[in-house]
Scaffold this motif. Structure first.
Motif, PDB file in Angstrom:
ATOM      1  N   ASN A 295       0.837  -1.190   0.000  1.00 53.59           N
ATOM      2  CA  ASN A 295       0.000   0.000   0.000  1.00 53.59           C
ATOM      3  C   ASN A 295       0.872   1.240   0.000  1.00 53.59           C
ATOM      4  O   ASN A 295       1.786   1.368   0.809  1.00 53.59           O
ATOM      5  CB  ASN A 295      -0.914   0.019   1.223  1.00 53.59           C
ATOM      6  CG  ASN A 295      -1.933  -1.103   1.168  1.00 53.59           C
ATOM      7  OD1 ASN A 295      -2.034  -1.928   2.060  1.00 53.59           O
ATOM      8  ND2 ASN A 295      -2.679  -1.139   0.084  1.00 53.59           N
TER       9      ASN A 295
ATOM     10  N   MET B 106      -5.984  -9.057  10.189  1.00 55.91           N
ATOM     11  CA  MET B 106      -6.566 -10.258  10.806  1.00 55.91           C
ATOM     12  C   MET B 106      -6.036 -10.459  12.220  1.00 55.91           C
ATOM     13  O   MET B 106      -6.781 -10.812  13.141  1.00 55.91           O
ATOM     14  CB  MET B 106      -6.261 -11.493   9.954  1.00 55.91           C
ATOM     15  CG  MET B 106      -7.170 -11.608   8.762  1.00 55.91           C
ATOM     16  SD  MET B 106      -6.649 -12.927   7.663  1.00 55.91           S
ATOM     17  CE  MET B 106      -7.150 -14.363   8.583  1.00 55.91           C
ATOM     18  N   MET B 107      -4.734 -10.214  12.354  1.00 57.12           N
ATOM     19  CA  MET B 107      -4.138 -10.380  13.678  1.00 57.12           C
ATOM     20  C   MET B 107      -4.788  -9.425  14.687  1.00 57.12           C
ATOM     21  O   MET B 107      -5.095  -9.791  15.816  1.00 57.12           O
ATOM     22  CB  MET B 107      -2.626 -10.064  13.638  1.00 57.12           C
ATOM     23  CG  MET B 107      -1.806 -10.929  12.729  1.00 57.12           C
ATOM     24  SD  MET B 107      -1.754 -12.619  13.302  1.00 57.12           S
ATOM     25  CE  MET B 107      -0.830 -12.380  14.822  1.00 57.12           C
TER      26      MET B 107
ATOM     27  N   ARG C  74      -3.226  -9.657   6.422  1.00 56.22           N
ATOM     28  CA  ARG C  74      -2.851 -10.556   7.507  1.00 56.22           C
ATOM     29  C   ARG C  74      -2.686  -9.786   8.816  1.00 56.22           C
ATOM     30  O   ARG C  74      -3.115 -10.191   9.872  1.00 56.22           O
ATOM     31  CB  ARG C  74      -1.555 -11.283   7.147  1.00 56.22           C
ATOM     32  CG  ARG C  74      -1.667 -12.747   7.467  1.00 56.22           C
ATOM     33  CD  ARG C  74      -0.603 -13.524   6.776  1.00 56.22           C
ATOM     34  NE  ARG C  74      -1.084 -14.066   5.535  1.00 56.22           N
ATOM     35  CZ  ARG C  74      -0.399 -14.053   4.409  1.00 56.22           C
ATOM     36  NH1 ARG C  74       0.784 -13.498   4.362  1.00 56.22           N
ATOM     37  NH2 ARG C  74      -0.909 -14.592   3.329  1.00 56.22           N
TER      38      ARG C  74
ATOM     39  N   HIS D  52      -4.565  -6.493  -5.621  1.00 53.63           N
ATOM     40  CA  HIS D  52      -4.025  -7.135  -4.430  1.00 53.63           C
ATOM     41  C   HIS D  52      -4.486  -8.585  -4.338  1.00 53.63           C
ATOM     42  O   HIS D  52      -4.018  -9.336  -3.493  1.00 53.63           O
ATOM     43  CB  HIS D  52      -4.441  -6.369  -3.175  1.00 53.63           C
ATOM     44  CG  HIS D  52      -3.772  -5.034  -3.055  1.00 53.63           C
ATOM     45  ND1 HIS D  52      -2.399  -4.903  -3.008  1.00 53.63           N
ATOM     46  CD2 HIS D  52      -4.271  -3.777  -2.984  1.00 53.63           C
ATOM     47  CE1 HIS D  52      -2.097  -3.611  -2.905  1.00 53.63           C
ATOM     48  NE2 HIS D  52      -3.219  -2.913  -2.902  1.00 53.63           N
TER      49      HIS D  52
ATOM     50  N   LEU E 165      -6.321  -3.613   0.598  1.00 53.45           N
ATOM     51  CA  LEU E 165      -5.114  -3.834   1.397  1.00 53.45           C
ATOM     52  C   LEU E 165      -4.258  -4.908   0.754  1.00 53.45           C
ATOM     53  O   LEU E 165      -4.758  -5.877   0.187  1.00 53.45           O
ATOM     54  CB  LEU E 165      -5.483  -4.261   2.814  1.00 53.45           C
ATOM     55  CG  LEU E 165      -6.147  -3.194   3.697  1.00 53.45           C
ATOM     56  CD1 LEU E 165      -6.475  -3.772   5.061  1.00 53.45           C
ATOM     57  CD2 LEU E 165      -5.263  -1.969   3.823  1.00 53.45           C
ATOM     58  N   SER E 166      -2.968  -4.727   0.872  1.00 56.06           N
ATOM     59  CA  SER E 166      -2.063  -5.725   0.325  1.00 56.06           C
ATOM     60  C   SER E 166      -2.153  -6.979   1.181  1.00 56.06           C
ATOM     61  O   SER E 166      -2.570  -6.918   2.338  1.00 56.06           O
ATOM     62  CB  SER E 166      -0.640  -5.183   0.325  1.00 56.06           C
ATOM     63  OG  SER E 166      -0.193  -5.083   1.658  1.00 56.06           O
ATOM     64  N   PRO E 167      -1.773  -8.126   0.625  1.00 57.85           N
ATOM     65  CA  PRO E 167      -1.887  -9.376   1.375  1.00 57.85           C
ATOM     66  C   PRO E 167      -1.216  -9.297   2.745  1.00 57.85           C
ATOM     67  O   PRO E 167      -1.772  -9.785   3.735  1.00 57.85           O
ATOM     68  CB  PRO E 167      -1.163 -10.379   0.478  1.00 57.85           C
ATOM     69  CG  PRO E 167      -1.274  -9.820  -0.882  1.00 57.85           C
ATOM     70  CD  PRO E 167      -1.301  -8.343  -0.743  1.00 57.85           C
ATOM     71  N   ILE E 168      -0.111  -8.625   2.798  1.00 62.23           N
ATOM     72  CA  ILE E 168       0.604  -8.581   4.062  1.00 62.23           C
ATOM     73  C   ILE E 168      -0.184  -7.763   5.081  1.00 62.23           C
ATOM     74  O   ILE E 168      -0.265  -8.092   6.267  1.00 62.23           O
ATOM     75  CB  ILE E 168       2.027  -8.021   3.825  1.00 62.23           C
ATOM     76  CG1 ILE E 168       2.960  -8.472   4.946  1.00 62.23           C
ATOM     77  CG2 ILE E 168       2.057  -6.514   3.757  1.00 62.23           C
ATOM     78  CD1 ILE E 168       4.429  -8.223   4.593  1.00 62.23           C
TER      79      ILE E 168
ATOM     80  N   TYR F 283       5.677  -8.095   0.409  1.00 58.66           N
ATOM     81  CA  TYR F 283       4.324  -7.914  -0.081  1.00 58.66           C
ATOM     82  C   TYR F 283       3.355  -9.006   0.366  1.00 58.66           C
ATOM     83  O   TYR F 283       2.287  -8.720   0.928  1.00 58.66           O
ATOM     84  CB  TYR F 283       4.356  -7.838  -1.616  1.00 58.66           C
ATOM     85  CG  TYR F 283       2.993  -7.610  -2.223  1.00 58.66           C
ATOM     86  CD1 TYR F 283       2.316  -6.408  -1.988  1.00 58.66           C
ATOM     87  CD2 TYR F 283       2.374  -8.581  -3.002  1.00 58.66           C
ATOM     88  CE1 TYR F 283       1.064  -6.197  -2.532  1.00 58.66           C
ATOM     89  CE2 TYR F 283       1.129  -8.369  -3.552  1.00 58.66           C
ATOM     90  CZ  TYR F 283       0.474  -7.176  -3.310  1.00 58.66           C
ATOM     91  OH  TYR F 283      -0.761  -6.978  -3.836  1.00 58.66           O
TER      92      TYR F 283
END
Ligand code: ATP
Ligand code: ATP
Ligand code: MG
Ligand code: MG
Lengths: 252, 233, 303, 375, 287
Positions: A39, B171-172, B168, A206, B162-165, A245
């Motif tokens: 992002n 989620m946390m 996650r 994404h 949101l980027s995958p990272i 990423y």
């Protein structure tokens, strides 16, 4: 294959902040390029510059062999370079059909007709292509709904539809499936794969399923720089990409 | 904690929600699924009072809130992460987070903690909300809701953009929030995320609740999955 | 009779402003500039050169087009309130020009004693019926041409710009060009209305260029129903009749008119046309590029 | 406004007078005083002349000539009035001139003072009983040279009337031997004179000639004092600078001003005393210049109809009858100039003085039978 | 030299007077997005009410200076709650039209109550004298206006920039629904702002009356000038309004001094020039 779009050393700063640093890459005709990155990495900014909606601080964009840095955005569209927006950007107070008609009349080159009503009897081809598009996108029952009364995900679909309806040479898609449900995402994925072979697509997403589902090549941006670019299989396994990423697979 | 009983909501003439009933237990997460245009956002909007329901009851801690106005509902302890982010474009990042911040006994979110969570926002502290990237705006939207220190959090597609990272990461946080006793109602298209977090799942179709069960039950019900979520596997 | 003539003329004026306000979404508070330019041009030419109908009419329109092209060039770069204020600024500059350039405009006293237009030598419109029919014919011509124009693909582009200019650019439209075009057409028609007003009154006054004139025509458009064909004409009729009748009986007519505006804003924001269309049809109106149900693009502070 | 009960048509039994006066906008108070003056006179003849009932139909001209024209048309076409009277604004008078002439309705101008109305725009149907800007400006020229000095500064509101008055004054003053050091024309309705006053203060002039009216006059005279010019540089001007309607708001700042005008409240003649008394009895306030204008206009109309023995059938005859009216008005003897259609009247030079903390005007000189040159 | 110095003080005083008059308009616009065309009318009411108070049994300028703005605030409250509030969902143009209608109504109400004569407001003895500035007589009251203008500028700047209030209000401008969804009673905030705008308008009316006078139509004259100032400064920026007020004050003063024929033309020409060069005004936020 000839290259249709060349991005050469593009840089962009806002105030003192350098958002893009020397971005260069080359896109061949018919290629499908996926662009990913964290992002704020600068993906949308890059699209804004390619499409001419934003001025670059430096660098050049070549489209179909010509430098288009001084060509205004609407002319780039006329020459076949079309974008969609990350944030829905539609004619909200008009119906779905009217949004589409405005696109189609331009594509048909009749937009400067000024003494003939834009109605079915006078412009039957346009109305027909509108109907068939709506049909294909399963939006026939939404035809006369004002865009502002559609749900978020439905508006996303119109956003993509307007881009595709122009039948461009180069299509820039900015997170097309964000906010779309699984069913619709799948549909878009299918659709993109069924678009003419010689259409060039740059897609920011994404959703990695989408990225890897369409791209021939993936460019990874990080902090305004190209981190890596290459075949999807290469990217998937690149440890830097995972770290910056995708993140480590963790069990929740 | 939060309970919707037989909600009917309209936009003008059009009848969108047809008797939606659902519950969020204290410290639990209920997830609302469904295809585009099925009424998920409308449900959220009915709770927060943006599109009040015509009939039915909405109970927060057994107190009826459906006839209150939005700001009263929010003040009684509901936080909102809206669909499409809706950050205040003419406020700086910091102002976006601080302006509507409230302290309460149920939460202890402060500006520092939000910055810790989203370091990106600290870097952009003085930027105007409207100038941020999509994902950065989503972070503000989440941070802003947390800063109101709610008892119940409504999340409308929090992972969008949101980027995958970052997904996650979020989620946390959500997991941690649950542990701290926050109750949540979430709309989400990212199924793996939704099912991983949910304690209870509802599926909406054309304004009707067509599935009401645990994530495990949903995993087993392939008919529902294919019919309403277009999942084949 | 004379009141109908006046309504037709101001109707044309309101229709011309409506191209900007109702269709293109550019709310102008300086439209009287073009009305005034048309009126003064027609007046000045009639007094000094020739009273020929075609000559004065063409000259008035041409002058208005020229002025609007220049003003439009600057104004269309802006939007919202800034656009509104810049149009106001330009029209006030034209007003002070009219005010100071006494040798041509007569200053505060205006131009009076202007002869009625002549068709060919010997045939003129000094008969008020003849003049009425001339104006009626011009009104009908303009009304129906404009109607056709606005429903054409080109007209729809204007509506698109009103709704979302950036999107229109991304569809490949040169929105700046179309905005200028709209501005010039509106200016030219405004000039035509001004010219007819001169024919009708044999008199031009600086108040024709003053911002209050821009204000009243804007009110005509909004009260009648912006973005519709009939609305501005109804608005013009409504205001002219109201002003003539009410102010004959009551000193405090501004109070009455003000109250009526307020009631319109609160209870009938879509104007007279909005009220009537609400009565006659609910469904069919919602369809199509029907701008009557479309709110005017908000005068928003852009962030 | 009262008295608008409509006798559907002009039935030959009523004398219908169309009064085009501003009831709203900046000139509203002038319009009201004109109306009061007219009504006072008509009341004194019981709203009747030669067996005809007198009826006034009022129309509000606002400050907009186009509106006024619309109203004039209504009065002529719909109400079929016998005589029109009014306009306060010269622009309105010019605007309706052609319409009046082509419809052959007599217009007795009771205020608007633009020169051209009785010069190049003269019409057979238009006669003026008020004043012309030339009369106002010209009358003070010689006096100023004799009593103030030979270098003057001119300040006048920037509109046609202000320029005409200034020009007339300048013409008379210069032919008397004086020189004008500078002329300045602040916009009509200007809200702050500080800058002009500062400049005047440091100019090398023996005095200032000013033409301002209404709220402009109040601010100009007040600020003239605040900026220390009062008592230092003599201020002279037209009567509107210190007229009845502004002196109250000026406090004592108008003290010592000399002005020329065709009537003053304190004019010491039996006709005037009678008029003032009657007016104050009816309205419980002092008459203004405009009240007098209305009063005289009403009397001119009544006298004309009397001489016609009530025959209103021909507008040419009405015009002729009006042109022959002459009598001693509260402002002194008046009669019409057959050539110019403009009134011949006395002009007075007044001085403003303080009495019991308030200002009063005193007539200090009379210039008799001033006649507009008509060119 | 002296004359230039006095003109400079004249210009400053006039500019700060403009600021006092415009500040309420700028606040309401900047904060609520409502272009209040009735602002001039509230200003006028302030002046007329002050006139009535000073000519009543109390006859005290200072009382008028406090009481008139309060009465105008009450009128603003009625306007906001009774009328404006019903139109927020209709878009900003509706409020422009509504307040325009109100301006008409107030115009005739004032006509009806106070008549059409020119009135003036006397300054208290302590401020009515003159002092010498650059060897020229200068009214004390005009110096007081400079001080008043500066005080208001500081107050507004603090409110808008240094308190959470300002941010809440700007957030409300960007997304009214969302801010209430986060627990802010935005309606109340808007009402308070409008009332505060009314107080400023009424206050401006009282402060300006001794200089600019009280007469029918005064409100429209003031409104146009205030709009020019507002736009030159950049909509929504108090600092911009401040700078623009002084700019226009100086410009008008010096143009009257040097180029009197153009004084009608210049403010608009400057506004046009600034908008052409800086489309968002001097300090307006760039998109
Ligand atoms: N007009 C602007 N002024 C200042 N900073 C800006 C502006 N536009 C973008 N930025 C900054 O530039 C960076 C890149 O933004 P961009 O929108 O290109 O990101 P992105 O890669 O599309 O991110 P996302 O995946 O979240 O959409 C962001 O950090 C953003 O805050
Ligand atoms: N303002 C409105 N007026 C009329 N109809 C509306 C309005 N907003 C939404 N709708 C309709 O209500 C239905 C439900 O919309 P809603 O936004 O709740 O869907 P959703 O489930 O959140 O979809 P998505 O996944 O696309 O966000 C849709 O059919 C939509 O067209
Ligand atoms: Mg992006
Ligand atoms: Mg939704």
């Amino acid at each position: 294959m000839e290259s249709v779009l060349t991005v050469e050393k593009i840089g962009k700063s806002f105030g003192g902040l350098e958002i893009l640093k020397d971005i260069s890459f080359d896109v061949k005709k018919g290629e499908r390029i996926g662009i990913i990155g964290g992002n704020g990495a600068g993906k949308t900014t890059l699209f804004n510059i390619i499409a001419g909606d934003l001025e670059a601080s430096k660098g050049n964009i070549f489209y179909q062999g010509k430098n288009v840095m001084n060509v205004p955005n609407y002319k780039r569209v006329c020459r076949g370079m079309v974008r969609t927006f990350q944030k829905n950007n539609l004619l909200n107070e008009l119906s779905v059909l009217d949004n589409l008609l405005l696109v189609l009349q331009r594509k048909a080159g009749v937009e400067n007709t000024w003494f003939k009503p834009l109605s079915k009897p006078h412009f039957s081809e346009i109305y027909e292509s509108a109907s068939s598009l709506l049909e294909r996108w399963n939006l026939t029952d939404r035809r006369d709904t004002l865009v502002k009364n559609l749900s978020y995900g439905e508006q996303r679909q119109i956003e993509i539809l307007l881009g595709v309806a122009l039948e461009p040479n180069v299509l820039l898609l900015d997170e097309p499936t964000a906010g779309m449900s699984n069913a619709e995402t799948k549909y878009i994925l299918d659709l993109l794969n069924r678009l003419p072979e010689d259409l060039t697509i740059l897609i920011i997403e994404h959703d990695l399923d989408v990225i890897f589902g369409v791209s021939d090549k993936v460019i990874v941006l990080n902090n305004g720089e190209v981190l890596v670019q290459g075949e999807p299989s290469l990217i998937k396994t690149d440890p830097r990409v995972t770290e910056m990423y995708i993140g480590k697979e963790e069990v929740i | 904690m939060l309970e919707l009983q037989d909600i009917h909501t309209y936009y003008g003439e059009s009848h969108i929600l047809h008797g939606v009933s659902l519950k969020v237990q204290k410290g639990k997460m209920s997830v609302l699924l469904g295809r585009n245009g099925m009424g998920k956002t409308t449900t959220i909007h009915s709770v927060i009072g943006f599109s009040p329901s015509k009939t039915g009851k909405i109970l927060l801690d057994n107190r009826e809130i459906q006839s209150k106005t939005s700001f009263q509902i929010a003040k009684s302890g509901i936080g909102l992460v809206p669909q499409g982010r809706r950050v205040f474009s003419n406020l700086t990042v910091k102002e976006n987070l601080l302006t509507t911040a409230r302290s309460s006994k149920s939460g202890s979110w402060t500006l520092e903690k939000i910055y810790e969570l989203f370091p990106r926002l600290k870097e952009r502290e003085k930027s105007m909300g409207g100038n941020l990237s999509g994902g950065e705006q989503q972070m503000i939207s989440i941070g802003r809701a947390l800063m109101t220190n709610p008892e119940v959090l409504l999340l409308d597609e929090p992972s969008e953009g949101l980027s995958p990272i970052m997904v996650r990461e979020v989620m946390m946080i959500i997991k941690k929030l649950k542990e701290e006793g926050l109750s949540m109602l979430m709309v989400e298209q990212n199924l793996s995320m939704a099912l991983a977090l949910a304690d209870h799942v509802y599926i909406l179709n054309k304004g009707y609740v067509v599935f009401d069960g645990t994530p495990e039950e949903l995993k087993l019900d392939s008919e529902v999955k294919s019919k309403y979520l277009a999942l084949t596997s | 009779m004379s009141i109908v003539t006046e309504i037709l003329i101001l109707g044309i004026f309101a229709l011309s402003l409506n191209i900007l306000v109702g269709y293109t979404g550019l709310v102008s508070l300086g439209h009287a500039a073009f009305f005034g330019v048309g009126a003064y041009t027609a007046g000045y030419i009639s007094k000094t050169f020739s009273t020929n109908l075609f000559l004065t009419f063409a000259a008035a329109i041409l002058a208005a087009i020229l002025v609007s092209a220049v003003i439009g060039f600057f104004c269309t770069k802006l939007s919202g309130f800034y656009f509104l204020m810049l149009t106001l600024a330009f029209s006030q500059m034209i007003y002070s020009l009219v005010h100071q350039w006494t040798s041509v405009t007569g200053g505060t006293n205006g131009l009076s004693g202007i002869s009625k237009p002549t068709l060919i030598a010997g045939i003129d419109f000094s008969n008020s019926f003849a003049l009425y029919f001339l104006i009626l014919v011009i009104f009908l011509l303009i009304y129906f041409s404009l109607k056709r124009f606005l429903s054409s693909p080109l007209g729809k582009i204007l509506v698109g710009i009103r709704e979302n200019e950036t999107r229109m650019k991304s569809m490949g439209y040169n929105t700046m060009f179309y905005k200028n075009l709209a501005f010039v057409i509106a200016g030219g028609l405004g000039g035509a209305a001004g010219c007819l007003y001169t024919y009708f009154n044999s008199f031009v006054s600086p108040s024709d260029v003053y911002w209050t004139m821009s204000g009243s025509v804007l009110i005509m458009v909004l009260v009648g129903g912006a973005g519709t064909m009939l609305g501005p004409v109804l608005g013009a009729a409504f205001i002219v009749i109201l002003e003539t009748i009410i102010s004959s009986y009551i000193d405090l007519w501004m109070l009455i008119i003000g109250t009526i505006f307020i009631l319109f804003v609160i209870f009938a924001p879509k104007g007279i046309v909005g009220i009537t269309s609400g009565l006659f049809s609910q469904q069919s109106f919602r369809k199509k590029l029907n701008p009557s149900l479309v709110k005017i693009k908000e005068l928003k502070r852009e962030n | 406004v009262s008295d608008t009960e409509t006798a559907a048509e002009s039935d030959g039994e009523t004398l219908k007078i169309g009064a085009l006066l501003p009831a709203s906008g900046v000139y509203a108070s002038l319009g009201k005083n004109l109306a009061n003056g007219m009504e006072l006179y008509f009341e004194s003849v019981n709203w009747e002349v030669e067996g005809k009932k007198i009826e006034i139909v009022y129309e509000d001209t606002e400050v907009d000539p186009q509106v006024a024209l619309r109203k004039a048309r209504k009065l002529m076409d719909q109400d079929k009035v016998n005589i029109l009277t009014g306009p306060v604004s010269t622009a309105v008078a010019y605007a309706i001139r052609d319409e009046v002439e082509s419809k052959k309705v007599p217009l007795l101008v009771s205020h608007a003072g633009g020169n051209d109305l009785t010069r190049s725009k003269r019409s057979d149907y238009i006669w003026r009983s008020s004043f012309s800007s030339w009369q106002i400006g010209h009358s003070l020229g010689q006096w100023a040279y004799d009593n103030v000095g030979d270098k003057l500064y001119i300040a006048a509101a920037d509109y046609a009337f202000g320029h005409e008055v200034a020009d007339a004054f300048k013409e008379a003053y210069e032919s008397a031997g004086g020189t004008i050091v500078e002329e300045v024309f602040p916009p009509l309705g200007n809200n702050d004179y500080a800058s002009y006053l500062t400049k005047m203060n440091s100019a090398d002039a023996d005095g200032v000639y000013a033409f301002f009216a209404g709220s402009d006059a109040v601010r100009f005279v007040q600020q003239y004092e605040q900026y220390g010019l009062k008592g230092k540089v003599p201020l002279i001007g037209s009567g509107w600078l210190v007229s009845e309607d502004v002196r109250g708001s000026q406090g004592t700042s108008g003290e010592g001003i000399n002005a020329s005008i065709f009537w003053d409240y304190n004019l010491d003649t039996p006709e005037n005393q009678e008029f003032v008394k009657a007016y104050e009895a009816k309205y419980n306030e002092r008459p203004s210049l405009e009240s007098l204008e209305g009063y005289d206009a009403a009397r001119i109309i009544v006298e004309a109809v009397k001489s016609l023995k009530g025959d209103l059938s021909s507008s040419d005859n009405i015009v002729k009858a009006i042109s022959e009216v002459s009598f001693t008005s509260p402002r002194g003897p008046i009669q019409f100039d057959q050539e110019t259609h403009h009134i011949i009247q006395n002009m007075y030079i007044i001085e403003t003085e303080v009495k019991d903390g308030k200002t009063e005007n005193k007539v200090i000189e009379t210039i008799e039978n001033v006649q507009d040159p008509g060119k | 030299m002296d004359i230039l110095g006095v003109q400079l003080v004249n210009g400053l005083s006039y500019g700060l007077l403009l600021f006092v008059i415009t500040s309420g308009l700028a606040l309401v616009f900047g904060v609520m997005g409502v272009l209040n065309l009735a602002h001039g009318s509230l200003y006028m009411l302030g002046a007329y009410i002050a006139f009535t108070i000073t000519n009543s049994a109390f006859s005290n300028f200072w009382l008028a200076l406090i009481a008139a703005p309060i009465l105008v605030a009450v009128i603003s409250l009625i306007v906001e709650v009774g009328l404006l509030r019903t139109t927020y969902h209709l878009g900003h143009l509706s409020q422009v039209l509504l307040t325009f209608g109100l301006a008409y109504v107030f115009h005739d109400l004032a006509h009806w109550i106070w008549g059409t004569n020119v009135l003036s407001l006397a300054v208290p003895a302590s401020l009515s004298g003159s002092v010498s500035v650059f060897n020229q007589t200068f009214p004390v009251y005009r110096l007081a206006v400079i001080a008043i203008g500066l005080i208001i500028a500081v107050i507004l700047w603090v409110i808008q920039e240094k308190t959470r209030w300002g941010a809440i209000i700007r957030a409300g401008l960007s997304d009214k629904e969302m801010i209430s969804g986060l627990g802010v009673n935005i309606k109340l905030v808007f009402t308070s702002v409008f009332i505060f705008g009314g107080v400023l308008a009424g206050f401006g009316g009282v402060v300006a009356a001794p200089i600019l006078g009280i007469f029918p139509g005064m409100e429209f004259q003031t409104l146009i000038l205030a709009l020019v100032v507002l736009v030159i400064g950049g909509l929504g920026s108090i600092a911009g309004t401040f700078i623009a007020s002084i700019l226009i004050g100086l410009l008008e003063t010096f143009s009257r001094f040097l180029l009197p024929e153009l004084s009608l033309f210049l403010p608009f020409a400057v506004m046009a020039l600034i908008l052409v060069v800086k489309p968002k005004g001097l300090l307006g936020k760039v998109a």
